[in-house]
Motif scaffolding. Sequence first.
Motif, PDB file in Angstrom:
ATOM      1  N   GLN A  25      -8.641 -28.235  -7.040  1.00 17.96           N
ATOM      2  CA  GLN A  25      -9.083 -28.066  -8.430  1.00 17.96           C
ATOM      3  C   GLN A  25      -9.246 -26.585  -8.775  1.00 17.96           C
ATOM      4  O   GLN A  25      -9.690 -25.793  -7.941  1.00 17.96           O
ATOM      5  CB  GLN A  25     -10.422 -28.769  -8.653  1.00 17.96           C
ATOM      6  CG  GLN A  25     -10.379 -30.282  -8.545  1.00 17.96           C
ATOM      7  CD  GLN A  25     -11.789 -30.856  -8.615  1.00 17.96           C
ATOM      8  OE1 GLN A  25     -12.589 -30.704  -7.700  1.00 17.96           O
ATOM      9  NE2 GLN A  25     -12.083 -31.527  -9.723  1.00 17.96           N
ATOM     10  N   GLN A  26      -8.902 -26.244  -9.997  1.00 19.58           N
ATOM     11  CA  GLN A  26      -9.200 -24.918 -10.525  1.00 19.58           C
ATOM     12  C   GLN A  26     -10.085 -25.090 -11.738  1.00 19.58           C
ATOM     13  O   GLN A  26      -9.738 -25.820 -12.675  1.00 19.58           O
ATOM     14  CB  GLN A  26      -7.937 -24.136 -10.880  1.00 19.58           C
ATOM     15  CG  GLN A  26      -8.267 -22.734 -11.387  1.00 19.58           C
ATOM     16  CD  GLN A  26      -7.149 -21.736 -11.159  1.00 19.58           C
ATOM     17  OE1 GLN A  26      -6.541 -21.704 -10.096  1.00 19.58           O
ATOM     18  NE2 GLN A  26      -6.877 -20.918 -12.163  1.00 19.58           N
ATOM     19  N   ILE A  27     -11.232 -24.458 -11.728  1.00 25.16           N
ATOM     20  CA  ILE A  27     -12.259 -24.670 -12.739  1.00 25.16           C
ATOM     21  C   ILE A  27     -12.546 -23.359 -13.456  1.00 25.16           C
ATOM     22  O   ILE A  27     -12.725 -22.316 -12.819  1.00 25.16           O
ATOM     23  CB  ILE A  27     -13.547 -25.209 -12.083  1.00 25.16           C
ATOM     24  CG1 ILE A  27     -13.268 -26.559 -11.403  1.00 25.16           C
ATOM     25  CG2 ILE A  27     -14.659 -25.359 -13.111  1.00 25.16           C
ATOM     26  CD1 ILE A  27     -14.350 -26.994 -10.450  1.00 25.16           C
ATOM     27  N   GLU A  28     -12.611 -23.431 -14.772  1.00 27.00           N
ATOM     28  CA  GLU A  28     -12.935 -22.262 -15.582  1.00 27.00           C
ATOM     29  C   GLU A  28     -14.383 -22.349 -16.052  1.00 27.00           C
ATOM     30  O   GLU A  28     -14.948 -23.447 -16.183  1.00 27.00           O
ATOM     31  CB  GLU A  28     -12.004 -22.168 -16.785  1.00 27.00           C
ATOM     32  CG  GLU A  28     -10.557 -21.878 -16.429  1.00 27.00           C
ATOM     33  CD  GLU A  28      -9.684 -21.710 -17.662  1.00 27.00           C
ATOM     34  OE1 GLU A  28     -10.210 -21.890 -18.789  1.00 27.00           O
ATOM     35  OE2 GLU A  28      -8.492 -21.382 -17.508  1.00 27.00           O
ATOM     36  N   CYS A  29     -14.966 -21.184 -16.331  1.00 26.01           N
ATOM     37  CA  CYS A  29     -16.344 -21.160 -16.824  1.00 26.01           C
ATOM     38  C   CYS A  29     -16.580 -19.856 -17.586  1.00 26.01           C
ATOM     39  O   CYS A  29     -15.801 -18.901 -17.480  1.00 26.01           O
ATOM     40  CB  CYS A  29     -17.339 -21.287 -15.673  1.00 26.01           C
ATOM     41  SG  CYS A  29     -17.148 -20.035 -14.383  1.00 26.01           S
ATOM     42  N   ASP A  30     -17.660 -19.839 -18.339  1.00 25.42           N
ATOM     43  CA  ASP A  30     -18.045 -18.616 -19.033  1.00 25.42           C
ATOM     44  C   ASP A  30     -18.775 -17.657 -18.093  1.00 25.42           C
ATOM     45  O   ASP A  30     -18.725 -16.440 -18.280  1.00 25.42           O
ATOM     46  CB  ASP A  30     -18.952 -18.949 -20.225  1.00 25.42           C
ATOM     47  CG  ASP A  30     -18.216 -19.722 -21.302  1.00 25.42           C
ATOM     48  OD1 ASP A  30     -17.034 -19.427 -21.540  1.00 25.42           O
ATOM     49  OD2 ASP A  30     -18.830 -20.627 -21.905  1.00 25.42           O
ATOM     50  N   LEU A  31     -19.453 -18.227 -17.096  1.00 26.95           N
ATOM     51  CA  LEU A  31     -20.205 -17.409 -16.155  1.00 26.95           C
ATOM     52  C   LEU A  31     -20.158 -18.051 -14.778  1.00 26.95           C
ATOM     53  O   LEU A  31     -20.441 -19.240 -14.626  1.00 26.95           O
ATOM     54  CB  LEU A  31     -21.669 -17.270 -16.612  1.00 26.95           C
ATOM     55  CG  LEU A  31     -22.616 -16.531 -15.665  1.00 26.95           C
ATOM     56  CD1 LEU A  31     -22.172 -15.082 -15.466  1.00 26.95           C
ATOM     57  CD2 LEU A  31     -24.056 -16.599 -16.184  1.00 26.95           C
ATOM     58  N   LEU A  32     -19.813 -17.244 -13.785  1.00 25.06           N
ATOM     59  CA  LEU A  32     -19.776 -17.683 -12.392  1.00 25.06           C
ATOM     60  C   LEU A  32     -20.962 -17.051 -11.670  1.00 25.06           C
ATOM     61  O   LEU A  32     -21.172 -15.839 -11.760  1.00 25.06           O
ATOM     62  CB  LEU A  32     -18.462 -17.253 -11.742  1.00 25.06           C
ATOM     63  CG  LEU A  32     -18.268 -17.564 -10.256  1.00 25.06           C
ATOM     64  CD1 LEU A  32     -18.288 -19.065 -10.003  1.00 25.06           C
ATOM     65  CD2 LEU A  32     -16.962 -16.945  -9.764  1.00 25.06           C
ATOM     66  N   VAL A  33     -21.738 -17.885 -10.959  1.00 23.95           N
ATOM     67  CA  VAL A  33     -22.937 -17.400 -10.273  1.00 23.95           C
ATOM     68  C   VAL A  33     -22.841 -17.747  -8.792  1.00 23.95           C
ATOM     69  O   VAL A  33     -22.633 -18.904  -8.426  1.00 23.95           O
ATOM     70  CB  VAL A  33     -24.215 -18.011 -10.886  1.00 23.95           C
ATOM     71  CG1 VAL A  33     -25.449 -17.555 -10.096  1.00 23.95           C
ATOM     72  CG2 VAL A  33     -24.343 -17.604 -12.353  1.00 23.95           C
ATOM     73  N   SER A  34     -23.015 -16.745  -7.952  1.00 24.36           N
ATOM     74  CA  SER A  34     -22.932 -16.944  -6.510  1.00 24.36           C
ATOM     75  C   SER A  34     -24.327 -17.031  -5.901  1.00 24.36           C
ATOM     76  O   SER A  34     -25.163 -16.152  -6.099  1.00 24.36           O
ATOM     77  CB  SER A  34     -22.166 -15.784  -5.864  1.00 24.36           C
ATOM     78  OG  SER A  34     -22.141 -15.924  -4.467  1.00 24.36           O
ATOM     79  N   ALA A  35     -24.560 -18.122  -5.161  1.00 25.14           N
ATOM     80  CA  ALA A  35     -25.810 -18.312  -4.428  1.00 25.14           C
ATOM     81  C   ALA A  35     -25.473 -18.812  -3.028  1.00 25.14           C
ATOM     82  O   ALA A  35     -26.093 -19.735  -2.506  1.00 25.14           O
ATOM     83  CB  ALA A  35     -26.713 -19.309  -5.163  1.00 25.14           C
ATOM     84  N   ASP A  36     -24.462 -18.182  -2.417  1.00 26.15           N
ATOM     85  CA  ASP A  36     -23.887 -18.717  -1.180  1.00 26.15           C
ATOM     86  C   ASP A  36     -24.162 -17.852   0.050  1.00 26.15           C
ATOM     87  O   ASP A  36     -23.268 -17.621   0.852  1.00 26.15           O
ATOM     88  CB  ASP A  36     -22.377 -18.919  -1.353  1.00 26.15           C
ATOM     89  CG  ASP A  36     -21.652 -17.633  -1.743  1.00 26.15           C
ATOM     90  OD1 ASP A  36     -22.324 -16.671  -2.149  1.00 26.15           O
ATOM     91  OD2 ASP A  36     -20.418 -17.592  -1.658  1.00 26.15           O
ATOM     92  N   SER A  37     -25.382 -17.380   0.206  1.00 23.45           N
ATOM     93  CA  SER A  37     -25.871 -16.690   1.399  1.00 23.45           C
ATOM     94  C   SER A  37     -25.657 -15.187   1.335  1.00 23.45           C
ATOM     95  O   SER A  37     -24.865 -14.669   0.541  1.00 23.45           O
ATOM     96  CB  SER A  37     -25.229 -17.235   2.682  1.00 23.45           C
ATOM     97  OG  SER A  37     -24.014 -16.546   2.987  1.00 23.45           O
TER      98      SER A  37
END
Length: 401
Positions: free
Chosen positions: A151-163
């Motif tokens: 899947q390829q997903i678009e967004c207005d804002l990408l937030v990383s909380a992955d360590s």
Amino acid sequence: MKYDIVIIGAGPAGLSFARSLADTPLQVLLVERSSLDTLRQPPEDGREIALTHLSMDMMKSSGAWQQLADQDVSPICAAKVLDGDSSYTLDFDNDSADLDALGYLVPNDKIRKAYFEVVEGIENVELITEVSVEDVGSSSENAWVKLSSGQQIECDLLVSADSRFSETRRKMGVPASMKDFSRTAIVCRMEHSISHNQTAFECFHYGRTLAILPMNGNLSSIVVTVSSTEADTIFNMNEEAFAADIEQRMQGQLGSMKLYGRRHLYPLVAVHANKFVSRRFAVIGDAAVGMHPVTAHGFNLGLRSQETLAKEIKSAIAQGRDIGSASVLEKYQSAHMRVTKPLYMGTNLVVGLFTNDNFAAKVARKATLRIANNFAPLKQIITRKLTEKKIDIPFFLPGLK
């Protein structure tokens, strides 16, 4: 597929951020590589989190605190900091701080479970599990995520909380400074015959650090920090020898001691992102700042990061502004950087001083404890910073683990 916000990582920072957005019109997607069963019932990992009053208030506002069982919350009513083999202690207690407790100790897995329970079922939050992020990117119009599912997903804002070792942060061009202490924490729980009286101990012995964090009953969380070259030897000691060593280092203050459950190893590496945002992208939690555990601020800073970002996003919604715009993200970065940078640098300085065993450092260590103990205004400032009951004073000195 298009969402307003995609959050990578469903740990406490990612989950609490999703919960903070529950009362907004935004469509939010959480992406997590673990299974749904693991999120619903996280495994015990040996880590006990010392929550400040600010973090407790944030957990209560989200409803997560109410999901915790009484036996999972242990108040820390006093703390003692010791240096070397000296009996002199830097003391903090809840009576002088005029608080019910300095802070509250809660198992990490119980916090994770509580946050999942308040997020699961929220209408505007969708969760995808057992997928990893293959690639990420952004343009002036949107950000996008390519998943291992194809899947390829678009967004207005990408937030990383992955360590703190975030691959997303790196791929989005956000540099980070890392401090490898070449030390390892051995974490476990131990039973003891004498009560801890809800007192935490931070023992800066020569060659190693020992933290005792009070759980309910005659049970404590033990954190032994040693050179990584010694860690395996100590970790693999038989249970009786390990318990006898801790008992001796505590000089019998907790009576006879025995291991309760498994031991866990955690190499100590601190991380501070050089910036917290880029084009339509932000980092929160450990992806923004991964602290040395000596002052217990790491998890608490993670909760504060998501709250700060959520506040700026809600303000943008109210004003009809683009939630992923540079102006919105810059406000988050500026606010969180002011809080984290002094703490990160101060923590590393304290760790450097209190793990340095040369003669000059030993003298400085003892002097630091005595000055902090006997200068009342300074001690009050330290207590406020440790408890986060009053958070307007940007100051730092050593405290709880």
